[in-house]
Design a protein around this motif. Structure first.
Motif, PDB file in Angstrom:
ATOM      1  N   GLU A   1       0.833  -1.204   0.000  1.00  0.00           N
ATOM      2  CA  GLU A   1       0.000   0.000   0.000  1.00  0.00           C
ATOM      3  C   GLU A   1       0.870   1.257   0.000  1.00  0.00           C
ATOM      4  O   GLU A   1       1.775   1.391   0.817  1.00  0.00           O
ATOM      5  CB  GLU A   1      -0.853   0.058   1.281  1.00  0.00           C
ATOM      6  CG  GLU A   1      -1.814  -1.094   1.449  1.00  0.00           C
ATOM      7  CD  GLU A   1      -2.702  -1.259   0.250  1.00  0.00           C
ATOM      8  OE1 GLU A   1      -3.159  -0.238  -0.285  1.00  0.00           O
ATOM      9  OE2 GLU A   1      -2.915  -2.399  -0.162  1.00  0.00           O
ATOM     10  N   LEU A   2       0.521   2.205  -0.868  1.00  0.00           N
ATOM     11  CA  LEU A   2       1.292   3.448  -0.974  1.00  0.00           C
ATOM     12  C   LEU A   2       1.488   4.134   0.371  1.00  0.00           C
ATOM     13  O   LEU A   2       2.562   4.645   0.679  1.00  0.00           O
ATOM     14  CB  LEU A   2       0.579   4.411  -1.928  1.00  0.00           C
ATOM     15  CG  LEU A   2       0.827   4.153  -3.412  1.00  0.00           C
ATOM     16  CD1 LEU A   2      -0.046   5.082  -4.248  1.00  0.00           C
ATOM     17  CD2 LEU A   2       2.310   4.360  -3.729  1.00  0.00           C
TER      18      LEU A   2
ATOM     19  N   LYS B   1      -9.635  -0.167  -2.981  1.00  0.00           N
ATOM     20  CA  LYS B   1      -8.224   0.191  -3.090  1.00  0.00           C
ATOM     21  C   LYS B   1      -7.906   1.680  -2.902  1.00  0.00           C
ATOM     22  O   LYS B   1      -7.009   2.047  -2.149  1.00  0.00           O
ATOM     23  CB  LYS B   1      -7.685  -0.294  -4.445  1.00  0.00           C
ATOM     24  CG  LYS B   1      -6.185  -0.137  -4.541  1.00  0.00           C
ATOM     25  CD  LYS B   1      -5.609  -0.820  -5.752  1.00  0.00           C
ATOM     26  CE  LYS B   1      -4.117  -0.543  -5.687  1.00  0.00           C
ATOM     27  NZ  LYS B   1      -3.314  -1.174  -6.647  1.00  0.00           N
ATOM     28  N   GLU B   2      -8.676   2.519  -3.570  1.00  0.00           N
ATOM     29  CA  GLU B   2      -8.346   3.944  -3.530  1.00  0.00           C
ATOM     30  C   GLU B   2      -8.478   4.558  -2.152  1.00  0.00           C
ATOM     31  O   GLU B   2      -7.928   5.619  -1.881  1.00  0.00           O
ATOM     32  CB  GLU B   2      -9.241   4.708  -4.516  1.00  0.00           C
ATOM     33  CG  GLU B   2      -8.814   4.453  -5.939  1.00  0.00           C
ATOM     34  CD  GLU B   2      -9.546   5.366  -6.931  1.00  0.00           C
ATOM     35  OE1 GLU B   2     -10.306   6.246  -6.474  1.00  0.00           O
ATOM     36  OE2 GLU B   2      -9.343   5.180  -8.132  1.00  0.00           O
ATOM     37  N   ASN B   3      -9.244   3.896  -1.305  1.00  0.00           N
ATOM     38  CA  ASN B   3      -9.461   4.458   0.031  1.00  0.00           C
ATOM     39  C   ASN B   3      -8.739   3.695   1.139  1.00  0.00           C
ATOM     40  O   ASN B   3      -9.032   3.884   2.311  1.00  0.00           O
ATOM     41  CB  ASN B   3     -10.971   4.490   0.330  1.00  0.00           C
ATOM     42  CG  ASN B   3     -11.700   5.421  -0.609  1.00  0.00           C
ATOM     43  OD1 ASN B   3     -11.286   6.569  -0.770  1.00  0.00           O
ATOM     44  ND2 ASN B   3     -12.740   4.920  -1.256  1.00  0.00           N
ATOM     45  N   ILE B   4      -7.813   2.837   0.742  1.00  0.00           N
ATOM     46  CA  ILE B   4      -7.140   1.996   1.738  1.00  0.00           C
ATOM     47  C   ILE B   4      -5.811   2.596   2.181  1.00  0.00           C
ATOM     48  O   ILE B   4      -4.977   2.965   1.364  1.00  0.00           O
ATOM     49  CB  ILE B   4      -6.896   0.578   1.159  1.00  0.00           C
ATOM     50  CG1 ILE B   4      -8.230  -0.159   0.992  1.00  0.00           C
ATOM     51  CG2 ILE B   4      -5.971  -0.221   2.065  1.00  0.00           C
ATOM     52  CD1 ILE B   4      -8.087  -1.527   0.348  1.00  0.00           C
ATOM     53  N   ALA B   5      -5.630   2.685   3.501  1.00  0.00           N
ATOM     54  CA  ALA B   5      -4.336   3.103   4.045  1.00  0.00           C
ATOM     55  C   ALA B   5      -3.431   1.892   4.257  1.00  0.00           C
ATOM     56  O   ALA B   5      -2.230   1.953   4.048  1.00  0.00           O
ATOM     57  CB  ALA B   5      -4.536   3.835   5.371  1.00  0.00           C
ATOM     58  N   ASP B   6      -4.027   0.782   4.678  1.00  0.00           N
ATOM     59  CA  ASP B   6      -3.245  -0.438   4.875  1.00  0.00           C
ATOM     60  C   ASP B   6      -4.190  -1.644   4.761  1.00  0.00           C
ATOM     61  O   ASP B   6      -5.374  -1.532   5.078  1.00  0.00           O
ATOM     62  CB  ASP B   6      -2.556  -0.433   6.245  1.00  0.00           C
ATOM     63  CG  ASP B   6      -1.372  -1.402   6.309  1.00  0.00           C
ATOM     64  OD1 ASP B   6      -1.077  -2.061   5.296  1.00  0.00           O
ATOM     65  OD2 ASP B   6      -0.738  -1.496   7.382  1.00  0.00           O
ATOM     66  N   ALA B   7      -3.639  -2.747   4.282  1.00  0.00           N
ATOM     67  CA  ALA B   7      -4.402  -3.988   4.208  1.00  0.00           C
ATOM     68  C   ALA B   7      -3.708  -4.994   5.111  1.00  0.00           C
ATOM     69  O   ALA B   7      -2.529  -5.275   4.927  1.00  0.00           O
ATOM     70  CB  ALA B   7      -4.445  -4.496   2.768  1.00  0.00           C
ATOM     71  N   LEU B   8      -4.418  -5.498   6.109  1.00  0.00           N
ATOM     72  CA  LEU B   8      -3.790  -6.399   7.083  1.00  0.00           C
ATOM     73  C   LEU B   8      -3.912  -7.855   6.624  1.00  0.00           C
ATOM     74  O   LEU B   8      -4.684  -8.184   5.716  1.00  0.00           O
ATOM     75  CB  LEU B   8      -4.390  -6.188   8.474  1.00  0.00           C
ATOM     76  CG  LEU B   8      -4.333  -4.761   9.033  1.00  0.00           C
ATOM     77  CD1 LEU B   8      -4.623  -4.751  10.532  1.00  0.00           C
ATOM     78  CD2 LEU B   8      -3.007  -4.071   8.749  1.00  0.00           C
ATOM     79  N   ASP B   9      -3.148  -8.687   7.306  1.00  0.00           N
ATOM     80  CA  ASP B   9      -2.979 -10.081   6.884  1.00  0.00           C
ATOM     81  C   ASP B   9      -2.918 -10.994   8.119  1.00  0.00           C
ATOM     82  O   ASP B   9      -2.202 -11.970   8.162  1.00  0.00           O
ATOM     83  CB  ASP B   9      -1.676 -10.166   6.060  1.00  0.00           C
ATOM     84  CG  ASP B   9      -1.324 -11.577   5.636  1.00  0.00           C
ATOM     85  OD1 ASP B   9      -2.243 -12.308   5.224  1.00  0.00           O
ATOM     86  OD2 ASP B   9      -0.142 -11.948   5.750  1.00  0.00           O
TER      87      ASP B   9
END
Lengths: 468, 468
Positions: free
Chosen positions: B42-43, B344-352
């Motif tokens: 994530e950017l 996607k466009e509104n994501i700060a981080d994607a957890l796992d």
């Protein structure tokens, strides 16, 4: 490793051990500890246990931690001990050591129905585990290395295998978490009830197969599986090892995955059958494959047995036999299981080579040729689908032959030339440690030595095992 | 780690790299190497690449060895690069580094029909592997992490997972051997075409998941499996997460092992369906399970689908739908696959995160509650049968919210309290390294640091990843 300042195991140390685990659980009289000093390694190659050992039987993981902290402080060797069923001398203390027997850590911790896992203390035997699972009759644990006296902790650190690896793999595939006392005394949990874990380096997988050199396992979480209740055994005879071997990948590629595929030379099978006073059912051909299948339904079982027979016949099989009744199946399995006992009295060493499964026929030929060169024989059986060959090096009129080392080295070199390994499932331990240089480069061994130091800076855990 | 005497990457070094791999395969102009400096992280949380890097594209493993020997001599950081599809910044050089791209090592080495294995160079993409397997239509390789641009070497060192772990597990289960260049430059083979290998410590399993910090994989041997040609997809709707979750172990214990079992919140599914302009087929209930089955025969497929539906209905399912045609199945899978792109466009981080699968409902509740505390939402999907939840931390009007770190830490703490892990399959890399202390004890991290040193005494391989 720094052992210069190591203390001997004197009365003071024994007193501290008694303080930790209680008077009743510390054995310091050598005459009473014989059964804690050896494993099932062939007598002719088995290391000799050192004098001056003490056996402690801790009742909790915290006691194990206390014992290890003491040992680490005084730099005293520690040898963890499970069921003593090992075949590489890993559990034999070849230096004066504190032998830590896990036998009292023998309880069920948790049967977890939601996660389909079971957690047991490390000293639970395989027999005990199977007993615990009896009341959960839809589930089973697949790994079965043969001797049900093996303890689960020992099966973890020896990465036990067995005949069912064709379908279910080895211990490594089913161990999800362990509680372990590190050589510096800390009690930690590695892994967990997790199918996926990519945080950090995987210390759990380093602990699996570490043979008591990196930690003492005190608790184990294992994955369980749905049981297929319909079991069938199939014996198919061929004229040549090649024909028998060639059919194996064809069956697997056709979507049939038996629980086990065992290879037996006919003369070996006859010897075993005679040893236990049974008739061997196959007469045609000269080698046999024994297939064990477990399927969800009876129909599937018969359909797969028929497909296997059909494919074998197309590949040169000269006879086949389906053992339908439990009695017939047991008779066949007993012949396979007793191959070792049939030869036992005349065995100097039993090898545990693995090669790529497609190279088994060549490896078997090499074994015969090398044995012949030394005017001896080397009877072999094999878990043919996973490339694991067990062959015996025979005594010479009851004596260890002079050529034993040379012959064994030639066989190992042959295995390694096929991309194989000196030990598939029995472990490196103390007996195969000296063959590490045959299989691995100097840098690989150096990295292993560094890994040992990473866990065990004072080199106290099971010295003389795997690497120093 | 000794980096004091490290050399900068000057013209002399670049010249030596050109000598090793040829002029055409060394990129030293920063403006031409942008695509080699980042991955798919994530950017908002992605590390920034360092200046002063050089990209080398070796054509052989021997060239890789030469590059590494040079780097080790001059103590220059080396960052191995695969397909750049990673999600933890592991492939981003945060120090001036020699970036070693494996893209030219993209050839089939051997399809081994007898051992049912394939050996490929590390730079072969997943797409390339699937293409190579097309002519062997009875066999397949099960791991599919989603992005077919991933290279096999990267999939090894990231221990890739994906939706099919329910039936087939993760990369670790299928990697039999790797050829690898060690940080000290030696080219070695770990493992082989072996199902069982207990000689020494298992360096192969240490290399799996090591994220370019312990070696550069140049060749990989993978186990293949018989393909089950009959694929079916089933969508079952429930009113509550608990009902959906509870049915999973019941199905597995009944002897049905789907390829995948995916969990979706209805609002997440609707968002994804809308994003790709599709109608979502389920209207009853509020959460869905998507089952993907692959079976040997059509009869088995239908029988198992029916049994699943029956069991789900007994467990409170309010609706179910079998996608029979390839088109219907593809439509469902596309909705599942596009959950990420929808947000996607509104994501700060994607957890796992992963937790024991039985704890997924509690974990999902905790995620919602923690998000709510910060006045935000955290849409989640999950590989429910393996406990792996992917939830999104949202931007706040396009900005990274101030509370991001606190919220993420609370979620990680919750996962760890269930015996879970910060990262199930996406890896520790550079973005999750700072959470190591949350999950592991000081001694565990120290052992990992020691293991790093065991392989890489000069600390040159992928610094800032996993441990320093």
């Amino acid at each position: 490793m720094k052992t210069e300042t190591a203390r001997v195991i004197n009365e003071e140390i024994i007193g501290e051990l008694r303080n930790i685990s209680g008077n009743d659980w510390v054995v310091s009289d050598m005459s009473q500890m014989e059964s804690y000093l050896y494993d099932e390694t062939e007598l002719a190659v088995r290391p000799v246990a050192a004098d001056g050992c003490v056996v402690v039987k801790p009742g909790t993981a915290e006691e194990v931690s206390g014992i290890v902290k003491l040992a680490n402080e005084y730099k005293i060797p520690v040898v963890p001990r499970g069921g003593g069923t090992g075949l590489c001398g890993a559990a034999i203390p070849t230096k004066s050591s504190i032998v830590v027997s896990l036998e009292r850590l023998n309880k069920l911790v948790e049967f977890d129905n939601k996660n389909i896992m079971i957690t047991v203390e490390a000293g639970v035997t395989l027999e005990g585990l199977l007993e615990m699972l009896k009341e959960h009759d839809k589930l089973f644990f697949p790994v079965h290395p043969g001797d049900e006296g093996a303890q689960i902790g020992g099966m973890v650190v020896e990465n036990a295998g067995g005949v069912r690896a064709v379908k279910h793999g080895i211990m490594r595939n089913h161990i999800k978490g362990v509680e372990v006392v590190l050589p510096t005394g800390e009690l930690v949990t590695l892994g967990g009830k997790l199918i996926k874990n990519n945080m950090g380096y995987d210390l759990l997988h380093m602990m699996i197969g570490s043979e008591g050199t990196l930690g003492i396992v005190t608790k184990v979480t294992l994955k369980l599986y749905a049981k297929n209740p319909n079991i069938g055994t199939l014996l198919v005879s061929f004229n040549t090892t090649e024909e028998a071997s060639d059919i194996v990948p064809k069956i697997l590629q056709d979507g049939i995955t038996p629980l086990a595929i065992e290879y037996m030379d006919r003369e070996v099978a006859l010897e075993s059958a005679e040893h236990i006073g049974q008739a061997y059912p196959a007469t045609e051909g000269s080698v046999d494959l024994m297939f064990i299948l477990d399927e969800a339904t009876e129909d599937e079982l018969y359909e797969k047995c028929e497909r296997i027979v059909g494919m074998c016949e197309e590949n040169g099989a000269v006879d086949s036999l389906i053992a339908e009744s439990t009695k017939e199946q047991r008779a066949l399995l007993e012949i396979r299981s007793n191959v070792y006992t049939a030869y036992k009295e005349n065995i100097a060493d039993a090898l545990d080579i693995a090669v790529p499964s497609g190279s088994v026929p060549d490896m078997l030929k090499d074994i015969s040729a090398i044995a012949k060169k030394y005017n001896t024989i080397s009877p072999a059986v094999g878990h043919i689908a996973d490339g694991n060959v067990h062959n015996f090096l025979m005594l010479d009129n009851g004596e260890i032959p002079e050529y034993l080392d040379d012959m064994r080295n030639e066989m190992y070199d042959a295995a390694i030339s096929y991309g194989g390994t000196v030990t598939a499932e029995h472990g490196t331990g103390k007996t195969r440690k000296r063959h590490m240089e045959q299989q691995y480069s100097a840098r690989e061994i150096e990295i292993m030595q560094n890994i040992k130091k990473a866990f065990d800076p004072n080199g106290i855990f099971n010295p003389g095992t795997i690497v120093d």
